[in-house]
Design an enzyme around this catalytic site. Structure first.
Site, PDB file in Angstrom:
ATOM      1  N   PHE A 128       0.855  -1.194   0.000  1.00 53.57           N
ATOM      2  CA  PHE A 128       0.000   0.000   0.000  1.00 53.57           C
ATOM      3  C   PHE A 128       0.885   1.236   0.000  1.00 53.57           C
ATOM      4  CE2 PHE A 128      -2.374   3.484   1.949  1.00 53.57           C
ATOM      5  CZ  PHE A 128      -3.460   3.526   1.086  1.00 53.57           C
ATOM      6  N   ASP A 215       9.249   2.719   1.778  1.00 53.06           N
ATOM      7  CA  ASP A 215       8.056   3.413   2.256  1.00 53.06           C
ATOM      8  C   ASP A 215       7.949   3.139   3.754  1.00 53.06           C
ATOM      9  OD1 ASP A 215       5.527   4.167   3.072  1.00 53.06           O
ATOM     10  OD2 ASP A 215       4.525   3.521   1.228  1.00 53.06           O
ATOM     11  N   LYS A 244       2.546   9.598   8.474  1.00 49.67           N
ATOM     12  CA  LYS A 244       1.760   9.205   9.639  1.00 49.67           C
ATOM     13  C   LYS A 244       2.145   9.826  10.980  1.00 49.67           C
ATOM     14  CE  LYS A 244      -1.027   5.747   7.810  1.00 49.67           C
ATOM     15  NZ  LYS A 244      -0.675   5.013   6.597  1.00 49.67           N
TER      16      LYS A 244
HETATM   17  C1  LIG Z   1      -0.865   5.306   5.158  1.00 49.99           C
HETATM   18  C2  LIG Z   1       0.175   4.885   4.190  1.00 49.99           C
HETATM   19  C3  LIG Z   1       0.382   5.593   2.990  1.00 49.99           C
HETATM   20  C4  LIG Z   1      -0.504   6.743   2.555  1.00 49.99           C
HETATM   21  O1  LIG Z   1      -0.442   7.822   3.408  1.00 49.99           O
HETATM   22  P1  LIG Z   1      -1.595   8.965   3.338  1.00 49.99           P
HETATM   23  O2  LIG Z   1      -1.142   9.978   4.332  1.00 49.99           O
HETATM   24  O3  LIG Z   1      -2.882   8.305   3.679  1.00 49.99           O
HETATM   25  O4  LIG Z   1      -1.604   9.488   1.956  1.00 49.99           O
HETATM   26  C5  LIG Z   1       1.390   5.168   2.162  1.00 49.99           C
HETATM   27  N1  LIG Z   1       2.176   4.127   2.488  1.00 49.99           N
HETATM   28  C6  LIG Z   1       2.015   3.430   3.625  1.00 49.99           C
HETATM   29  C7  LIG Z   1       2.931   2.294   3.932  1.00 49.99           C
HETATM   30  C8  LIG Z   1       1.008   3.778   4.516  1.00 49.99           C
HETATM   31  O5  LIG Z   1       0.823   3.063   5.630  1.00 49.99           O
END
Ligand SMILES: *Cc1c(COP(=O)(O)O)cnc(C)c1O
Length: 390
Positions: A128, A215, A244
């Site tokens: 994700f 990420d 986050k």
């Molecule tokens: C939450 C998340 C995102 C997206 O972040 P947003 O602030 O919702 O755009 C991308 N990568 C990972 C691994 C995430 O947990």
């Protein structure tokens, strides 16, 4: 009555009015133990005084000026993040998906400098990376992509935790420029790869001159028991994205670069109106200060071990496939779909999440006390036992 809010979410029927530490209170003054932290965002818990004061003070001084001018707080935060991670430079965004968008653009620009006109980025199944077009194209979930075709091209997908699948691409795909991977997959089901997985990817990227892009939007900021999850190994990414927990709820994201990725972005190649504004940076500096003072990396590590051990004691039963965790990123996988558990836990005053249909995901705040951890273990364990037996 039809809602005036677009129907992109299906929220539970509860509204919270205030919070303190690991607890939230609803309109009827019922309190809830928050074991999801606004999806790994409020790692310092709710209404953390140091952060609240920093935000209030900064709001009274200066919220925004734009990147037309130098922003001292942005420079201070960039220095701090570089010191903590060992990376070299930062671009600030307002969310995770925007941080990944920056990373993907950086990889494209890196390719263009190497005269690769059809660059490809290796991405993973069940990953994700966010909801903007490039990020959702990189995401390994067809539900998130459905209806938004044509997707952004230039991504090659391989199974997660399968290094050989990446290595096999060396022969077939000469246009690869980067690998984008989560150190632990969050939304994908709290999937923890083999210990040497990231190290091998890092080495292959070095050999091939690819960008090793992590990420760490969910895993960063002490969540897994280190400041950044890559620090569990002796490696360093070329690109790392954060968001986050960085602002404990104040929107801020970051795309960091080092090594081969350093200096790729130059004046005019990327930008954001809000990105790195004084308010967001002040909040993030306060967050980092608390995390450092309280050594929350070590706290997350030991508390995470405690939670996984205790859950394992209580839930070594039929119907549970696996109990796993890295720091305070914890997954309890059931044999059957268990989305109902979220509502059942809510009734009991505990906020949990279910992801990948079968995985109870817990992302409690890093300031959770042992008593609160026990409350979480007992409530969630008996709920799961009951759920399995019915
Ligand atoms: C939450 C998340 C995102 C997206 O972040 P947003 O602030 O919702 O755009 C991308 N990568 C990972 C691994 C995430 O947990």
């Amino acid at each position: 009555m039809a809602s005036t809010i677009m129907a992109t979410y299906s929220p539970l029927s509860v509204t919270f009015e205030r919070g303190e530490g690991a607890y939230l209170w609803d309109a009827n003054n019922k309190h809830y133990l928050d074991a999801i932290s606004g999806i790994a965002v409020c790692s310092l818990g709710h209404a953390r005084p140091e952060v609240a004061q920093a935000i209030a003070d900064q709001a009274g001084k200066l919220v925004h000026t734009s990147n037309l001018y130098q922003i001292d707080l942005q420079q201070k935060l960039a220095d701090k993040l570089c010191e903590l991670s060992g990376l070299d430079e930062v671009f600030f965004s307002n969310s995770g998906t925007e941080a990944n968008e920056a990373a993907i653009k950086l990889a494209r620009l890196y390719a263009s400098k190497k005269n690769i006109s059809n660059p490809e980025i290796v991405v993973m199944e069940s990953s994700f990376h966010g909801r903007t077009l490039a990020a959702l194209s990189a995401t390994g979930n067809t539900k998130i992509q459905q209806g938004f075709e044509p997707l952004v091209s230039g991504f090659i997908r391989v199974p997660y935790n399968d290094f050989d699948a990446i290595e096999a691409l060396v022969k077939t795909n000469p246009n690869i420029v980067a690998v984008l991977v989560e150190p632990v997959q969050g939304e994908g089901g709290v999937n923890i790869p083999a210990d040497d997985y990231l190290t091998k990817i890092s080495q292959l990227c070095d050999q091939q001159d690819w960008l090793f892009m992590l990420d760490e939007i969910q895993t960063g900021m002490c969540r897994t028991g280190k400041w950044f999850a890559f620090q569990h190994q002796h490696i360093k990414p070329d690109v790392m994205t954060l968001a986050k927990a960085l602002g404990n709820g104040v929107p801020i994201g970051a795309c960091m670069a080092s090594g081969r990725a350093k200096g790729v972005f130059t004046a005019g190649t990327h930008g954001s109106t809000f990105g790195g504004n004084p308010l967001a940076c002040r909040a993030a500096l306060a967050v980092i200060d608390v995390m450092q003072t309280m050594q929350l990396d070590k706290v997350a590590s030991s508390l995470g071990t405690y939670l996984v051990d205790e859950f394992t004691k209580q839930l070594s039963i039929e119907g549970i496939t696996s109990i796993r965790g890295k720091g305070l990123m914890i997954g309890i996988e059931l044999e059957k779909d268990c989305a109902e558990l979220v509502g059942l836990a809510l009734q009991q005053g505990v906020l949990i999440n279910v992801t990948a249909n079968k995985v109870v995901r817990l992302l409690p705040p890093l300031i959770l006390t042992t008593e609160q951890a026990d409350e979480l273990i007992n409530t969630v364990s008996s709920l799961i036992k009951q759920f399995i037996s019915t």
